[in-house]
Design a protein around this motif. Structure first.
Motif, PDB file in Angstrom:
ATOM      1  N   THR A 193      13.164  60.739  37.673  1.00 10.20           N
ATOM      2  CA  THR A 193      12.560  60.080  36.520  1.00 10.20           C
ATOM      3  C   THR A 193      11.129  59.654  36.807  1.00 10.20           C
ATOM      4  N   GLY A 194      10.695  59.744  38.061  1.00  8.01           N
ATOM      5  CA  GLY A 194       9.351  59.310  38.394  1.00  8.01           C
ATOM      6  C   GLY A 194       8.278  60.264  37.912  1.00  8.01           C
ATOM      7  N   GLU A 195       8.635  61.511  37.603  1.00  5.34           N
ATOM      8  CA  GLU A 195       7.637  62.493  37.196  1.00  5.34           C
ATOM      9  C   GLU A 195       6.921  62.067  35.922  1.00  5.34           C
ATOM     10  N   ALA A 196       7.704  61.637  34.925  1.00  2.78           N
ATOM     11  CA  ALA A 196       7.088  61.225  33.664  1.00  2.78           C
ATOM     12  C   ALA A 196       6.183  60.014  33.871  1.00  2.78           C
ATOM     13  N   GLY A 197       6.638  59.058  34.675  1.00  3.82           N
ATOM     14  CA  GLY A 197       5.813  57.884  34.953  1.00  3.82           C
ATOM     15  C   GLY A 197       4.522  58.250  35.656  1.00  3.82           C
ATOM     16  N   ASP A 198       4.584  59.178  36.594  1.00  7.20           N
ATOM     17  CA  ASP A 198       3.374  59.634  37.287  1.00  7.20           C
ATOM     18  C   ASP A 198       2.391  60.301  36.320  1.00  7.20           C
ATOM     19  N   LEU A 199       2.933  61.081  35.382  1.00  7.87           N
ATOM     20  CA  LEU A 199       2.065  61.742  34.410  1.00  7.87           C
ATOM     21  C   LEU A 199       1.369  60.727  33.510  1.00  7.87           C
ATOM     22  N   LEU A 200       2.115  59.703  33.094  1.00 10.35           N
ATOM     23  CA  LEU A 200       1.499  58.656  32.269  1.00 10.35           C
ATOM     24  C   LEU A 200       0.388  57.930  33.024  1.00 10.35           C
ATOM     25  N   GLN A 215      20.889  55.397  31.480  1.00  8.32           N
ATOM     26  CA  GLN A 215      20.546  55.999  30.192  1.00  8.32           C
ATOM     27  C   GLN A 215      19.429  55.218  29.497  1.00  8.32           C
ATOM     28  N   ASN A 216      19.510  53.894  29.512  1.00  8.85           N
ATOM     29  CA  ASN A 216      18.489  53.080  28.861  1.00  8.85           C
ATOM     30  C   ASN A 216      17.129  53.202  29.548  1.00  8.85           C
ATOM     31  N   ALA A 217      17.149  53.371  30.870  1.00 11.23           N
ATOM     32  CA  ALA A 217      15.886  53.582  31.587  1.00 11.23           C
ATOM     33  C   ALA A 217      15.215  54.872  31.129  1.00 11.23           C
ATOM     34  N   ASP A 218      16.022  55.923  30.949  1.00 10.71           N
ATOM     35  CA  ASP A 218      15.474  57.187  30.454  1.00 10.71           C
ATOM     36  C   ASP A 218      14.916  57.022  29.041  1.00 10.71           C
ATOM     37  N   GLN A 219      15.639  56.280  28.195  1.00  8.96           N
ATOM     38  CA  GLN A 219      15.195  56.096  26.823  1.00  8.96           C
ATOM     39  C   GLN A 219      13.877  55.327  26.769  1.00  8.96           C
ATOM     40  N   GLU A 249       5.596  66.427  27.494  1.00  6.68           N
ATOM     41  CA  GLU A 249       6.575  66.890  26.508  1.00  6.68           C
ATOM     42  C   GLU A 249       7.749  67.594  27.182  1.00  6.68           C
ATOM     43  N   LYS A 250       7.475  68.342  28.254  1.00  6.99           N
ATOM     44  CA  LYS A 250       8.565  68.988  28.996  1.00  6.99           C
ATOM     45  C   LYS A 250       9.443  67.948  29.692  1.00  6.99           C
ATOM     46  N   ALA A 251       8.773  66.958  30.302  1.00  2.44           N
ATOM     47  CA  ALA A 251       9.543  65.893  30.957  1.00  2.44           C
ATOM     48  C   ALA A 251      10.363  65.113  29.945  1.00  2.44           C
ATOM     49  N   GLN A 252       9.774  64.903  28.763  1.00  2.00           N
ATOM     50  CA  GLN A 252      10.493  64.173  27.716  1.00  2.00           C
ATOM     51  C   GLN A 252      11.725  64.953  27.254  1.00  2.00           C
ATOM     52  N   ALA A 253      11.590  66.255  27.096  1.00  5.73           N
ATOM     53  CA  ALA A 253      12.735  67.073  26.681  1.00  5.73           C
ATOM     54  C   ALA A 253      13.865  67.001  27.699  1.00  5.73           C
ATOM     55  N   LYS A 254      13.494  66.989  28.991  1.00  7.73           N
ATOM     56  CA  LYS A 254      14.517  66.878  30.032  1.00  7.73           C
ATOM     57  C   LYS A 254      15.205  65.511  29.952  1.00  7.73           C
ATOM     58  N   LEU A 255      14.437  64.456  29.721  1.00 13.46           N
ATOM     59  CA  LEU A 255      15.018  63.117  29.615  1.00 13.46           C
ATOM     60  C   LEU A 255      15.945  62.999  28.409  1.00 13.46           C
ATOM     61  N   ASN A 258       5.576  47.884  32.214  1.00 15.58           N
ATOM     62  CA  ASN A 258       5.921  48.130  33.623  1.00 15.58           C
ATOM     63  C   ASN A 258       6.597  46.928  34.263  1.00 15.58           C
ATOM     64  N   GLN A 259       6.180  45.712  33.818  1.00 21.85           N
ATOM     65  CA  GLN A 259       6.742  44.503  34.435  1.00 21.85           C
ATOM     66  C   GLN A 259       8.118  44.148  33.900  1.00 21.85           C
ATOM     67  N   ARG A 260       8.496  44.749  32.801  1.00 21.95           N
ATOM     68  CA  ARG A 260       9.827  44.451  32.262  1.00 21.95           C
ATOM     69  C   ARG A 260      10.906  44.988  33.188  1.00 21.95           C
ATOM     70  N   SER A 261      11.856  44.163  33.502  1.00 20.48           N
ATOM     71  CA  SER A 261      12.948  44.546  34.406  1.00 20.48           C
ATOM     72  C   SER A 261      13.893  45.505  33.697  1.00 20.48           C
ATOM     73  N   VAL A 262      14.246  46.595  34.391  1.00 21.33           N
ATOM     74  CA  VAL A 262      15.225  47.532  33.837  1.00 21.33           C
ATOM     75  C   VAL A 262      16.596  46.893  33.771  1.00 21.33           C
TER      76      VAL A 262
END
Length: 392
Positions: free
Chosen positions: A105-112, A262-266, A162-168, A332-336
């Motif tokens: 899941t870190g890939e999308a965060g790195d891209l952002l 699941q909520n982390a991905d969302q 968009e590719k990372a989002q589709a995977k999520l 980012n500071q919000r706790s999962v």
């Protein structure tokens, strides 16, 4: 009508009877109100029949069918009962672990983060800062070329996002399926345990007293041994039911864990949507304004441009960066995982450990008391046999 067992049946053994496979559908705990400590204690004190009476008719019928097919005299039932359900639970847990390990899941965060850095370092405000000299105006041609370069980089990052989002999104759907499967596993385990408890309770109430009376009436030490071995088997079967019940608790704890992932991905999916639909269009519109203002400044005095246009652009860009940075930092500071969730899980685990220790202590005390009674029984029986032999 149930056939009354004899000690000869126990000594000779019976043919194996297999339980039908479970076809779980709904979670029996769904919609249940969280009980208080006193309510949970009262619930634990209910007999199997009382627990079963609270279930829907379909579940009661299935439990009755399962319990009716349980043969407590079958060899190995105390270790094999419910093994199919337990094995399915283990396989399901392995699937969850495998998905979690392979997940990135870190890939999308790195891209952002890369996108924010690219925009921040582009210096597209129409001015660039030079040491000592200060801020100087950037020509409209250089500004346009810089914008085109950064715009191409942003488009490339958006494609990857968009590719990372589709995977999520696919992962979120997969976790819904896994959550449903987990609920099915939980229900199967609960029904299996209740069926075993009912069969054991019925046997202890209806069959065991007759076997005990037969052993006492025979006065045969070997018959008494047969009965003792069978009671040990019943005790191991009860322990087997307790193990399956503990597995059901672990299965229940798996449900919120699946939802946390699941909520982390969302959350990441939502952030990507916001970036693509809001952040990037706003940035491009601001860039168009910056380019237009640069054309306007060409006809004005350099100082006026530095005084007027610079203030406007820097103010707007600062506000945009401030809003973006604040929103990003808040996200980012919000706790999962909320602290209340951690405290509840921790308290439940502590309570489980304490109750387990208490049950083990009680079991040990009961076994020690049983040892004293069994030695007394043996002593009394041997004395009676010797006395009987001497009177012959």
């Amino acid at each position: 009508m149930t056939k009354q067992l004899t000690l000869a049946d126990l000594a000779g053994g019976n043919s194996a009877v297999t339980s039908p496979s479970l076809t779980a559908s709904d979670d029996p705990a769904a919609g249940a109100v969280v009980p208080t400590a006193d309510q949970a204690k009262a619930e634990a004190a209910l007999t199997p029949d009382e627990q079963i009476a609270k279930l829907p008719p379909a579940d009661q019928q299935q439990i009755a069918q399962l319990a009716g097919n349980i043969d407590l005299t079958r060899d190995g039932i105390e270790s094999s009962y419910g093994k199919d359900v337990q094995r399915a639970t283990s396989t399901f847990a392995d699937e969850i672990l495998s998905e979690t390990r392979s997940k990135d899941t870190g890939e999308a965060g790195d891209l952002l983060a890369t996108m924010l850095t690219t925009i921040d370092e582009a210096e597209l405000g129409g001015f660039r800062k030079i040491p000592i000299i200060g801020q100087v105006a950037v020509s409209i041609d250089k500004l346009r070329r810089r914008y085109q370069k950064v715009d191409a980089q942003i488009d490339e990052i958006i494609t990857k996002l968009e590719k990372a989002q589709a995977k999520l999104v696919a992962d979120i759907a997969m976790y819904n399926t896994m959550y449903d499967q987990n609920a099915q596993q939980y229900r199967s385990l609960k029904l299996t345990v209740l069926a075993g408890k009912k069969a054991l309770a019925d046997f202890n109430a209806n069959q065991l007293p007759a076997l005990e009376a037969e052993a006492a009436k025979s006065g045969d030490a070997m018959q008494a041994q047969v009965l003792k071995d069978f009671k040990s088997k019943l005790d191991r079967f009860a322990k087997r039911l307790d193990d399956l019940d503990r597995v059901s608790v672990v299965t229940l704890q798996t449900a919120p864990q699946i939802k946390i992932i699941q909520n982390a991905d969302q959350t990441i999916v939502d952030k990507i949507d916001t970036t693509i639909s809001t952040t990037i269009p706003v940035w491009k519109s601001q860039m168009v304004i910056a380019l237009g203002l640069s054309n306007q400044r060409a006809a004005l005095d350099l100082q006026n441009k530095a005084d007027d246009v610079t203030n406007k652009l820097l103010t707007r860009n600062a506000e945009a960066l401030h809003r973006g940075a604040v929103d990003a930092e808040k996200a980012n500071q919000r706790s999962v995982i909320e602290i209340d969730t951690l405290e509840k899980i921790n308290s439940e685990l502590i309570a489980t450990l304490r109750e387990t220790v208490q049950i083990q202590k009680e079991g040990k005390a009961n076994r020690e008391a049983a040892q004293v009674k069994m030695r007394q029984i043996e002593s009394d029986l041997k004395a009676a046999l010797i006395d009987n032999a001497q009177q012959l």
